[in-house]
Design a protein around this motif. Structure first.
Motif, PDB file in Angstrom:
ATOM      1  N   TYR A  37      -9.157  -8.957  12.728  1.00 27.26           N
ATOM      2  CA  TYR A  37      -9.096  -8.219  11.661  1.00 27.26           C
ATOM      3  C   TYR A  37      -7.544  -8.029  11.102  1.00 27.26           C
ATOM      4  O   TYR A  37      -6.489  -7.750  11.633  1.00 27.26           O
ATOM      5  CB  TYR A  37      -9.557  -6.682  11.911  1.00 27.26           C
ATOM      6  CG  TYR A  37      -9.656  -5.639  10.958  1.00 27.26           C
ATOM      7  CD1 TYR A  37     -10.440  -5.435  10.087  1.00 27.26           C
ATOM      8  CD2 TYR A  37      -8.506  -4.864  10.455  1.00 27.26           C
ATOM      9  CE1 TYR A  37     -10.514  -4.329   9.234  1.00 27.26           C
ATOM     10  CE2 TYR A  37      -8.320  -3.875   9.727  1.00 27.26           C
ATOM     11  CZ  TYR A  37      -9.498  -3.572   9.014  1.00 27.26           C
ATOM     12  OH  TYR A  37      -9.411  -2.700   8.097  1.00 27.26           O
TER      13      TYR A  37
ATOM     14  N   THR B 136     -13.062   2.326   4.608  1.00 26.19           N
ATOM     15  CA  THR B 136     -12.416   2.227   6.134  1.00 26.19           C
ATOM     16  C   THR B 136     -10.838   1.714   5.792  1.00 26.19           C
ATOM     17  O   THR B 136     -10.175   1.897   6.885  1.00 26.19           O
ATOM     18  CB  THR B 136     -12.991   1.074   6.708  1.00 26.19           C
ATOM     19  OG1 THR B 136     -13.138   0.013   5.879  1.00 26.19           O
ATOM     20  CG2 THR B 136     -14.569   1.631   7.048  1.00 26.19           C
ATOM     21  N   TYR B 137     -10.468   1.629   4.614  1.00 24.33           N
ATOM     22  CA  TYR B 137      -9.440   1.066   4.492  1.00 24.33           C
ATOM     23  C   TYR B 137      -8.345   1.502   3.341  1.00 24.33           C
ATOM     24  O   TYR B 137      -9.129   1.855   2.316  1.00 24.33           O
ATOM     25  CB  TYR B 137      -9.439  -0.562   4.181  1.00 24.33           C
ATOM     26  CG  TYR B 137      -8.079  -1.519   4.021  1.00 24.33           C
ATOM     27  CD1 TYR B 137      -7.728  -2.099   5.328  1.00 24.33           C
ATOM     28  CD2 TYR B 137      -7.433  -1.573   2.960  1.00 24.33           C
ATOM     29  CE1 TYR B 137      -6.604  -2.972   5.379  1.00 24.33           C
ATOM     30  CE2 TYR B 137      -6.100  -2.458   3.202  1.00 24.33           C
ATOM     31  CZ  TYR B 137      -5.733  -2.787   4.313  1.00 24.33           C
ATOM     32  OH  TYR B 137      -4.640  -3.740   4.352  1.00 24.33           O
TER      33      TYR B 137
ATOM     34  N   THR C  17     -12.706   2.721  11.732  1.00 26.57           N
ATOM     35  CA  THR C  17     -12.856   1.369  10.989  1.00 26.57           C
ATOM     36  C   THR C  17     -13.567   0.304  11.746  1.00 26.57           C
ATOM     37  O   THR C  17     -14.386  -0.122  11.567  1.00 26.57           O
ATOM     38  CB  THR C  17     -11.345   1.017  10.213  1.00 26.57           C
ATOM     39  OG1 THR C  17     -10.916   2.077   9.322  1.00 26.57           O
ATOM     40  CG2 THR C  17     -11.574  -0.395   9.841  1.00 26.57           C
TER      41      THR C  17
ATOM     42  N   ILE D  81      -5.609   2.514   7.931  1.00 29.99           N
ATOM     43  CA  ILE D  81      -6.960   2.308   7.977  1.00 29.99           C
ATOM     44  C   ILE D  81      -7.363   3.519   8.685  1.00 29.99           C
ATOM     45  O   ILE D  81      -6.803   4.570   9.163  1.00 29.99           O
ATOM     46  CB  ILE D  81      -7.414   1.212   8.861  1.00 29.99           C
ATOM     47  CG1 ILE D  81      -6.878   1.292  10.341  1.00 29.99           C
ATOM     48  CG2 ILE D  81      -7.450  -0.050   8.247  1.00 29.99           C
ATOM     49  CD1 ILE D  81      -7.334   0.027  11.321  1.00 29.99           C
TER      50      ILE D  81
ATOM     51  N   MET E  62     -12.798  -0.296   0.344  1.00 26.42           N
ATOM     52  CA  MET E  62     -11.579   0.340   0.544  1.00 26.42           C
ATOM     53  C   MET E  62     -11.207   1.168  -0.679  1.00 26.42           C
ATOM     54  O   MET E  62     -11.915   1.064  -1.689  1.00 26.42           O
ATOM     55  CB  MET E  62     -10.551  -0.649   0.589  1.00 26.42           C
ATOM     56  CG  MET E  62     -10.305  -1.732  -0.481  1.00 26.42           C
ATOM     57  SD  MET E  62      -9.031  -2.993  -0.493  1.00 26.42           S
ATOM     58  CE  MET E  62      -9.442  -3.902   0.994  1.00 26.42           C
TER      59      MET E  62
ATOM     60  N   CYS F 210       0.885   2.608   9.220  1.00 27.61           N
ATOM     61  CA  CYS F 210       0.195   1.501   9.452  1.00 27.61           C
ATOM     62  C   CYS F 210      -0.118   1.392  10.698  1.00 27.61           C
ATOM     63  O   CYS F 210      -1.425   1.518  11.379  1.00 27.61           O
ATOM     64  CB  CYS F 210       0.593   0.286   8.763  1.00 27.61           C
ATOM     65  SG  CYS F 210      -0.212  -1.293   9.314  1.00 27.61           S
TER      66      CYS F 210
ATOM     67  N   ASP G 114      -0.205  -0.846   4.533  1.00 25.86           N
ATOM     68  CA  ASP G 114      -1.539  -0.007   4.269  1.00 25.86           C
ATOM     69  C   ASP G 114      -1.862   0.805   5.531  1.00 25.86           C
ATOM     70  O   ASP G 114      -1.446   0.555   6.622  1.00 25.86           O
ATOM     71  CB  ASP G 114      -2.618  -0.850   3.775  1.00 25.86           C
ATOM     72  CG  ASP G 114      -2.327  -1.720   2.549  1.00 25.86           C
ATOM     73  OD1 ASP G 114      -1.788  -1.220   1.695  1.00 25.86           O
ATOM     74  OD2 ASP G 114      -2.779  -2.938   2.552  1.00 25.86           O
TER      75      ASP G 114
ATOM     76  N   CYS H 187      -7.721  -8.857   3.950  1.00 23.73           N
ATOM     77  CA  CYS H 187      -7.717  -7.554   4.855  1.00 23.73           C
ATOM     78  C   CYS H 187      -9.192  -6.788   4.360  1.00 23.73           C
ATOM     79  O   CYS H 187     -10.096  -6.866   3.636  1.00 23.73           O
ATOM     80  CB  CYS H 187      -6.719  -6.497   4.241  1.00 23.73           C
ATOM     81  SG  CYS H 187      -5.139  -6.976   4.193  1.00 23.73           S
ATOM     82  N   ASN H 188      -9.557  -5.997   5.730  1.00 26.62           N
ATOM     83  CA  ASN H 188     -10.695  -5.031   5.757  1.00 26.62           C
ATOM     84  C   ASN H 188     -11.810  -5.910   6.071  1.00 26.62           C
ATOM     85  O   ASN H 188     -12.994  -5.555   5.291  1.00 26.62           O
ATOM     86  CB  ASN H 188     -10.845  -4.207   4.597  1.00 26.62           C
ATOM     87  CG  ASN H 188     -11.459  -2.720   4.755  1.00 26.62           C
ATOM     88  OD1 ASN H 188     -11.633  -2.418   6.030  1.00 26.62           O
ATOM     89  ND2 ASN H 188     -12.339  -2.158   3.555  1.00 26.62           N
TER      90      ASN H 188
ATOM     91  N   TYR I  95      -5.599   0.877   0.786  1.00 30.47           N
ATOM     92  CA  TYR I  95      -4.586   0.019   0.025  1.00 30.47           C
ATOM     93  C   TYR I  95      -3.477   0.928  -0.599  1.00 30.47           C
ATOM     94  O   TYR I  95      -3.825   1.453  -1.686  1.00 30.47           O
ATOM     95  CB  TYR I  95      -5.639  -1.006  -0.661  1.00 30.47           C
ATOM     96  CG  TYR I  95      -4.741  -1.789  -1.575  1.00 30.47           C
ATOM     97  CD1 TYR I  95      -4.236  -3.217  -1.019  1.00 30.47           C
ATOM     98  CD2 TYR I  95      -4.108  -1.712  -2.778  1.00 30.47           C
ATOM     99  CE1 TYR I  95      -3.568  -4.314  -1.682  1.00 30.47           C
ATOM    100  CE2 TYR I  95      -3.393  -2.563  -3.473  1.00 30.47           C
ATOM    101  CZ  TYR I  95      -3.011  -3.792  -2.927  1.00 30.47           C
ATOM    102  OH  TYR I  95      -2.541  -4.813  -3.644  1.00 30.47           O
TER     103      TYR I  95
ATOM    104  N   ILE J 286      -4.683  -6.277   8.598  1.00 31.02           N
ATOM    105  CA  ILE J 286      -4.176  -5.429   7.720  1.00 31.02           C
ATOM    106  C   ILE J 286      -2.830  -5.587   7.244  1.00 31.02           C
ATOM    107  O   ILE J 286      -1.964  -6.006   8.239  1.00 31.02           O
ATOM    108  CB  ILE J 286      -4.151  -3.880   8.634  1.00 31.02           C
ATOM    109  CG1 ILE J 286      -3.875  -2.648   7.671  1.00 31.02           C
ATOM    110  CG2 ILE J 286      -3.786  -4.014   9.837  1.00 31.02           C
ATOM    111  CD1 ILE J 286      -3.841  -1.401   8.509  1.00 31.02           C
TER     112      ILE J 286
END
Length: 345
Positions: free
Chosen positions: A92, A213-214, A104, A100, A124, A22, A98, A169-170, A216, A94
């Motif tokens: 932002y 972009t993410y 992102t 990214i 995501m 992460c 997770d 998130c994201n 999960y 996160i």
């Protein structure tokens, strides 16, 4: 500002298997005007030792700032700590298990600066830890700019489907937007749903991106959730009910807005799902959950007079309003029958 400072908030609690991936995904962003706030929520594993090591060894380690709680407060309060300590123009979030994609922040900042957004929301993917197998997830079908009073809320409330992800998130939030509207997270279970219910009504300009972009991460065993547990603490469902009660109370502030009828319907759909979860697992709770508690979860946010004026989902509202005012045993019995018919139980 064409190069605004971005605060990335990472709450950390017992994630030693995940935190390195992460944090490295954040440190290795192509956009580098970052402040990385790691909130130590006092876990019992080696998560923070890993953070400290990366802070010392990584070439961008100086971007990391650690804020330590005096006691464990949970995810919602950890995110509030990020908001209260952030110096960035945008924030932002996160989750610490997770990760990214490298571009992102750059993708989202470009849109935020260009359109002076309250929020930029990207797509995501869900991935299973260890195998990287992907699961179906929400991807926005096209690039969209949604601006104007209530335009975003009307987009979200176009029907009862989920048109945006139920997560904080994201999303690149304007810090001014969060503070002006006093938007904070509940320190209780299901904080994301309550936060979503609070924030979308206040957005004046949003951008949706189809770019993924993410990532999960689904942890081992988490796919089955409650199904793998023989005994479930009753406190968990009661915390969910408390969060939903707060969501119900906050509906009243929207009663003069064009999307109020659908907003209330979305709240009732969310609450009915919680009731179905409670009824499905009722025999496995560690303590009895009363019919009265379950009926209280079904309390409708609108009055009958308001419901009769609704233009959309009026029958839906009337049915659930009537269920909520029945005697407890009838209310719960009716909810059980409907839940079985819908295959939610």
């Amino acid at each position: 500002m064409n190069n605004p400072l971005i605060t990335i908030g990472i709450p950390v609690y017992n994630v030693e298997s995940y935190i390195e991936k992460c944090l490295l995904s954040v440190l290795n962003q192509t956009y580098q005007n970052l402040e990385i706030l790691v909130v130590d929520d006092l876990g019992t594993d080696k998560s923070m030792a890993i953070v400290a090591d990366i802070q010392q060894s990584h070439s961008n380690g100086q971007l990391i700032k650690i804020v330590k709680h005096s006691q464990n407060k949970g995810l919602g309060e950890a995110r509030n700590t990020v908001i209260e300590n952030a110096q960035g123009e945008f924030i932002y979030f996160i989750d610490s298990d997770d990760y990214i994609e490298p571009q992102t922040i750059q993708l989202m900042v470009d849109q935020a600066v260009l359109h002076h957004t309250d929020v930029v929301i990207a797509s995501m993917r869900k991935v299973i830890w260890g195998t990287n197998d992907e699961l179906p997830t929400l991807q926005y079908s096209s690039y969209q700019i949604i601006e104007g009073k209530d335009a975003f809320a009307n987009f979200v409330c176009s029907d009862l489907r989920w048109h945006i992800a139920i997560t904080a998130c994201n999303i690149l939030f304007s810090r001014e937007f969060l503070n002006t509207n006093n938007l904070r997270f509940a320190a209780r279970k299901d904080e994301d749903s309550l936060f979503l219910s609070d924030y979308y009504s206040e957005v004046s300009c949003a951008v949706l991106l189809p770019d993924i972009t993410y990532n999960y991460v689904i942890r081992p065993g988490s796919i089955m959730g409650n199904q793998v547990r023989e005994h479930i603490p009753v406190a968990e469902i009661r915390e969910r009910f408390k969060t939903d009660a707060k969501m119900t109370e906050r509906c009243a502030r929207l009663k003069d807005r064009s999307f109020y009828d659908v907003h209330c319907a979305r709240v009732m759909k969310h609450k009915f799902r919680a009731v179905c979860v409670a009824l499905r697992h009722r025999k496995r709770f560690t303590e009895p959950l009363s019919n009265r508690e379950i009926r209280q979860e079904l309390k409708h946010p609108a009055t009958l007079a308001e419901i009769l004026k609704f233009k959309r989902y009026r029958t839906f509202h009337i049915i659930f309003y009537l269920i909520s005012v029945l005697p407890s045993f009838l209310s719960v019995g009716t909810a059980y029958v409907i839940g079985k018919m819908m295959k939610w139980i």
